[in-house]
Design a protein around this motif. Structure first.
Motif, PDB file in Angstrom:
ATOM      1  N   UNK A 224       0.741  -1.112   0.176  1.00  0.00           N
ATOM      2  CA  UNK A 224      -0.645  -0.350  -0.378  1.00  0.00           C
ATOM      3  C   UNK A 224       0.166   1.138  -0.094  1.00  0.00           C
ATOM      4  N   UNK A 225       1.733   1.439  -0.127  1.00  0.00           N
ATOM      5  CA  UNK A 225       2.768   2.404   0.563  1.00  0.00           C
ATOM      6  C   UNK A 225       3.940   2.366  -1.096  1.00  0.00           C
ATOM      7  N   UNK A 226       3.137   2.146  -2.221  1.00  0.00           N
ATOM      8  CA  UNK A 226       4.744   2.633  -3.841  1.00  0.00           C
ATOM      9  C   UNK A 226       3.848   3.781  -3.508  1.00  0.00           C
ATOM     10  N   UNK A 227       3.696   4.720  -3.248  1.00  0.00           N
ATOM     11  CA  UNK A 227       3.500   6.297  -3.876  1.00  0.00           C
ATOM     12  C   UNK A 227       4.071   7.360  -2.992  1.00  0.00           C
TER      13      UNK A 227
ATOM     14  N   UNK B 221      18.239  11.728   5.542  1.00  0.00           N
ATOM     15  CA  UNK B 221      18.429  10.653   4.406  1.00  0.00           C
ATOM     16  C   UNK B 221      16.705  10.451   3.316  1.00  0.00           C
ATOM     17  N   UNK B 222      16.380  11.037   2.128  1.00  0.00           N
ATOM     18  CA  UNK B 222      15.651  11.014   1.257  1.00  0.00           C
ATOM     19  C   UNK B 222      15.659  10.806   0.258  1.00  0.00           C
ATOM     20  N   UNK B 223      14.393   9.424   0.532  1.00  0.00           N
ATOM     21  CA  UNK B 223      14.978   8.456  -0.703  1.00  0.00           C
ATOM     22  C   UNK B 223      13.688   7.884  -1.320  1.00  0.00           C
ATOM     23  N   UNK B 224      13.082   7.912  -2.568  1.00  0.00           N
ATOM     24  CA  UNK B 224      12.141   7.227  -3.103  1.00  0.00           C
ATOM     25  C   UNK B 224      12.013   5.359  -3.160  1.00  0.00           C
ATOM     26  N   UNK B 225      11.221   5.439  -3.832  1.00  0.00           N
ATOM     27  CA  UNK B 225      11.099   3.580  -3.497  1.00  0.00           C
ATOM     28  C   UNK B 225      11.485   2.492  -3.557  1.00  0.00           C
ATOM     29  N   UNK B 226      13.039   3.054  -4.349  1.00  0.00           N
ATOM     30  CA  UNK B 226      13.478   1.693  -5.076  1.00  0.00           C
ATOM     31  C   UNK B 226      14.696   1.330  -3.921  1.00  0.00           C
ATOM     32  N   UNK B 227      14.876   2.921  -3.477  1.00  0.00           N
ATOM     33  CA  UNK B 227      16.232   3.265  -2.788  1.00  0.00           C
ATOM     34  C   UNK B 227      15.398   2.763  -1.037  1.00  0.00           C
TER      35      UNK B 227
END
Length: 156
Positions: free
Chosen positions: A27-30, A55-61
């Motif tokens: 549920x946390x893709x966005x 740190x600010x990370x995108x979903x993949x990171x």
């Protein structure tokens, strides 16, 4: 919609993100992930280190950390909607040692969709703004997820 886990019966170790987020991960893709005030142990190569305050990370990171065997000993992990403007001065000075950490519905990052706080490998606090996600989390952890407000009344 705020929970604390202090028993580790269902967790290999405290604040194991793969276990903590397991019932709600899909549920946390966005979301982007903000990590601050960190102390951790890992044998894996992950996109965080001790040379930065946050740190600010995108979903993949973030997924790299999620899939790793990283123990978050201390710190804040926050899911915020993608492209949300953030106050980086505030984030760089965050401390999970403030009273608001144990206060229900008080978010250290006001833009948080959900906030996870790791406290000294002893407590994992998770706060939700989405009742549906909170209910999925509670259903998965059952008695191990203690209502934060009730815990706060008894312990503080």
């Amino acid at each position: 919609m705020n929970w604390i886990i202090r028993s580790i019966k269902s967790l290999e170790f405290h604040t194991n993100l793969r276990e903590v987020l397991k019932p709600i991960w899909q549920d946390l893709n966005e979301y982007e992930w903000v990590l601050a005030d960190l102390d951790f142990m890992t044998d894996d190569e992950i996109p965080i280190h001790f040379d930065e305050d946050y740190f600010i990370l995108n979903r993949d990171e973030f997924n790299v950390i999620y899939q790793s065997r990283t123990q978050l000993i201390w710190g804040l992990i926050s899911a915020v909607p993608r492209n949300t403007p953030l106050d980086f001065n505030l984030i760089s000075n965050l401390s999970v040692e403030v009273q608001d950490t144990f206060t229900a519905d008080q978010y250290l990052i006001k833009e948080s969709y959900l906030e996870i706080t790791a406290l000294d490998s002893s407590y994992t606090i998770i706060k939700f703004k989405d009742e549906k996600l909170s209910n999925k989390f509670k259903e998965y952890f059952q008695d191990e997820a203690i209502d934060l407000q009730e815990f706060h009344k008894k312990k503080i």
